[in-house]
Write an enzyme that holds these catalytic residues in place. Structure first.
Site, PDB file in Angstrom:
ATOM      1  N   GLU A   1      43.996  33.186 -17.306  1.00  0.00           N
ATOM      2  CA  GLU A   1      44.235  32.724 -18.675  1.00  0.00           C
ATOM      3  C   GLU A   1      43.474  33.546 -19.719  1.00  0.00           C
ATOM      4  OE1 GLU A   1      46.299  30.590 -19.788  1.00  0.00           O
ATOM      5  OE2 GLU A   1      46.813  29.205 -18.171  1.00  0.00           O
TER       6      GLU A   1
ATOM      7  N   SER B   1      50.507  26.138 -23.817  1.00  0.00           N
ATOM      8  CA  SER B   1      49.428  26.665 -24.659  1.00  0.00           C
ATOM      9  C   SER B   1      49.100  25.668 -25.768  1.00  0.00           C
ATOM     10  CB  SER B   1      49.826  28.036 -25.210  1.00  0.00           C
ATOM     11  OG  SER B   1      48.732  28.674 -25.835  1.00  0.00           O
TER      12      SER B   1
ATOM     13  N   HIS C   1      48.048  34.545 -19.451  1.00  0.00           N
ATOM     14  CA  HIS C   1      48.415  33.360 -20.220  1.00  0.00           C
ATOM     15  C   HIS C   1      49.862  33.474 -20.713  1.00  0.00           C
ATOM     16  CE1 HIS C   1      47.887  30.009 -23.029  1.00  0.00           C
ATOM     17  NE2 HIS C   1      48.461  30.752 -23.953  1.00  0.00           N
TER      18      HIS C   1
END
Length: 544
Positions: free
Chosen positions: A356, A230, A466
């Site tokens: 995501e 991330s 995510h």
């Protein structure tokens, strides 16, 4: 995020004190660590001067040397963390939502205590490593939207044990860096002072610390792989782009999970948030507002920061605090730097989760038709774009929920008529599109591999959300196999799993992680081609 952290924390092995506490010599100091069953750990080692007082909102300052012996047996505090707001159904009373947010942030603060004095680094090594071992080094950069996060929630011993198991022993390092306004203050004043992107500068200094000291723990400073997820993966990408692509010998490879060079604009785009802090802290009348902010009481400053948008606010991935073009660390929009060839010539792996955008789209459940979506895009994503450009961007993503994210779930989880469409748009704009853009421009110039995680598709509403791929590493899954082999050999392949071919424009191979009886397969990175190309072109013209 809290569930992920709890899972990872639960996986952290309890130290087994059957051996003498390990020590390492750093300059004139003897540093005592923690002995585990198969590993030695040194935790919370300062790698910079505390960024407090006059050093708040300043470039990180290196330590002159270690002169006094100390114990490194516990993680240091996290850097100051921004409060988050949990996306909750609008039917809940406002006071209930506030109470839940307060409880969440209090619990997070208990699990992850924070302090401005936070620039520490952690090292986990095989128990038998010596200064002559010359082991490869895996340097972890945590994620958290550039607003929160800490290395303490990630069990590095799992990575080292996996490397030992596969007979490619390695050393794991994790670093703290400043987040939210402390690390990513942005304005004309910040630009003029040359103190932008402090969180990235912290990471760079930590990488220099590794070069200076890792051999004392048994590591080889010429064999460092930087790895992140991330915001951490975006950080890895930006470390590859800074300095004209010159790594300064700090690393030889990169591994990115859910993060690539994202399309960010000039540092003055953060002016509104800087001005808000100045107003809220009583610095508006100061002749030097930046210097005034350095002297504001910590609690007062944090209260102001916590009133700025967070990653789960309505504007979602249009973050208040994130890396921006400052003219020093980033001399241009990262994607423009890619086009200019300002990329480190090192092998890299980059990949995403299939869905995501779902996690970040729960805050927009009041967006229910085209008009609402247009207004949201015009307000936050593309304020300078023309009406026809925004309409064209919207047309890239179908209004049919069956085409949206979580993908391949038919009409399920259409919380609103626009939820799955927004989730597809956000996932492609910030994650999937930038990854493909990076690979398309670099795969002919260096060794590259890509992956797609479709695991956890069974999770309602979120799908392969995510961050879910992190469990496939820190819980010792098959992605950890590829990671440690890549760090050791600059090639993720070995005698487990399936052969992972390199990514090329002619054959854009992806190692795809699946639920079910067939856990791995090779697929092609050709999905949503028109949508990703169109949205990438838009964000190239109008970076966030």
């Amino acid at each position: 995020m809290l569930v992920l952290e709890a899972s990872l924390a639960a996986a952290t092995p309890t130290p087994v004190v059957k051996r003498a506490s390990p020590t390492v010599q750093l300059d004139d100091a003897t540093v005592t660590g923690v002995a585990g069953l198969t590993t030695n750990s040194w935790l919370g080692i300062p790698f910079a001067q505390p960024p407090v007082g006059s050093l708040r909102f300043q470039l990180p300052q290196s330590l002159t040397s270690y002169n006094a012996s100390f114990s490194a047996t516990a993680y240091g505090p996290a850097c100051p963390q921004q409060a988050i707001s949990i996306p909750l159904p609008s039917v809940l009373p406002a006071d209930a939502v506030t109470a839940i947010d307060n409880l969440t942030n209090w619990l997070y603060g208990v699990v992850t205590p924070s302090s401005e004095d936070c620039l520490t680094i952690n090292v986990v090594a095989p128990a038998d490593a010596t200064p002559d071992s010359n082991l490869p080094v895996i340097a972890w950069i945590f994620g958290g939207g550039f607003e929160l996060g800490s290395p303490s929630t990630y069990p590095g011993s799992v990575i080292v044990d996996k490397a030992i198991e596969l007979d490619v022993p390695a050393i794991y390092v994790s670093m703290n860096y400043r987040v939210t306004a402390f690390g990513f203050l942005a304005s004309k004043e910040v630009q003029d002072a040359g103190v932008g992107n402090l969180g990235l500068q912290d990471q760079r200094l930590a990488l220099k610390w590794i070069q200076q000291y890792i051999s004392n723990f048994g590591g080889d400073p010429t064999k460092v792989t930087i790895w992140g997820e991330s915001a951490g993966a975006i950080s890895v990408a930006l470390q590859m782009l800074t300095n004209g692509g010159n790594t300064e010998g700090l690393f030889r490879a990169g591994f990115m999970q859910s993060g690539s060079p994202i399309p960010v604009g000039d540092i003055t785009l953060g002016q509104q948030y800087y001005d808000f802090l100045v107003d809220q802290t009583g610095c508006a009348s100061s002749d030097d507002t930046l210097e005034c902010l350095r002297g504001v009481e910590y609690e007062t400053l944090m209260d102001a920061i916590n009133q700025t948008p967070n990653i789960f606010s309505y504007q979602s991935l249009i973050l208040a605090w994130l890396p921006r073009v400052d003219g020093v660390f980033l001399t241009d929009d990262p994607q423009q730097l890619v086009l200019q060839g300002s990329v480190a010539d090192v092998p890299f792996i980059t990949g995403d989760c299939d869905d995501e955008g779902t996690l970040f789209s729960l805050s927009g459940l009041n967006i229910t038709d085209d008009s609402d979506l247009y207004t949201w895009l015009k307000t936050y994503w593309l304020p300078n774009a023309t009406e026809s450009q925004i309409d064209a961007g919207m047309a890239l993503y179908s209004t049919d929920p069956a085409d949206g994210s979580p993908f391949n779930t038919s009409d399920l989880y259409a919380l609103t008529p626009e939820f799955k469409r927004i989730a597809a748009f956000q996932g492609d704009s910030v994650f999937q599109g930038p990854r493909r853009f990076f690979l398309e421009h670099q795969s002919s110039k260096q060794s590259t591999w890509s992956f797609l995680s479709k695991r956890f598709k069974w999770v309602p509403v979120l799908g392969s959300f995510h961050g879910s791929d992190i469990l496939n590493v820190y819980l010792g899954g098959d992605m950890a196999d590829y990671l440690v082999r890549f760090a050791a050999n600059l090639d993720p392949n070995g005698d487990t799993g399936i052969e992972w071919p390199q990514y090329t424009t002619d054959s854009p191979n992806m190692l795809t992680f699946l639920d079910g009886l067939i856990p791995l397969e090779i697929t092609q990175d050709t999905y949503r081609a028109a949508a990703m190309e169109g949205i990438t072109n838009l964000t190239l013209e109008y970076p966030i």
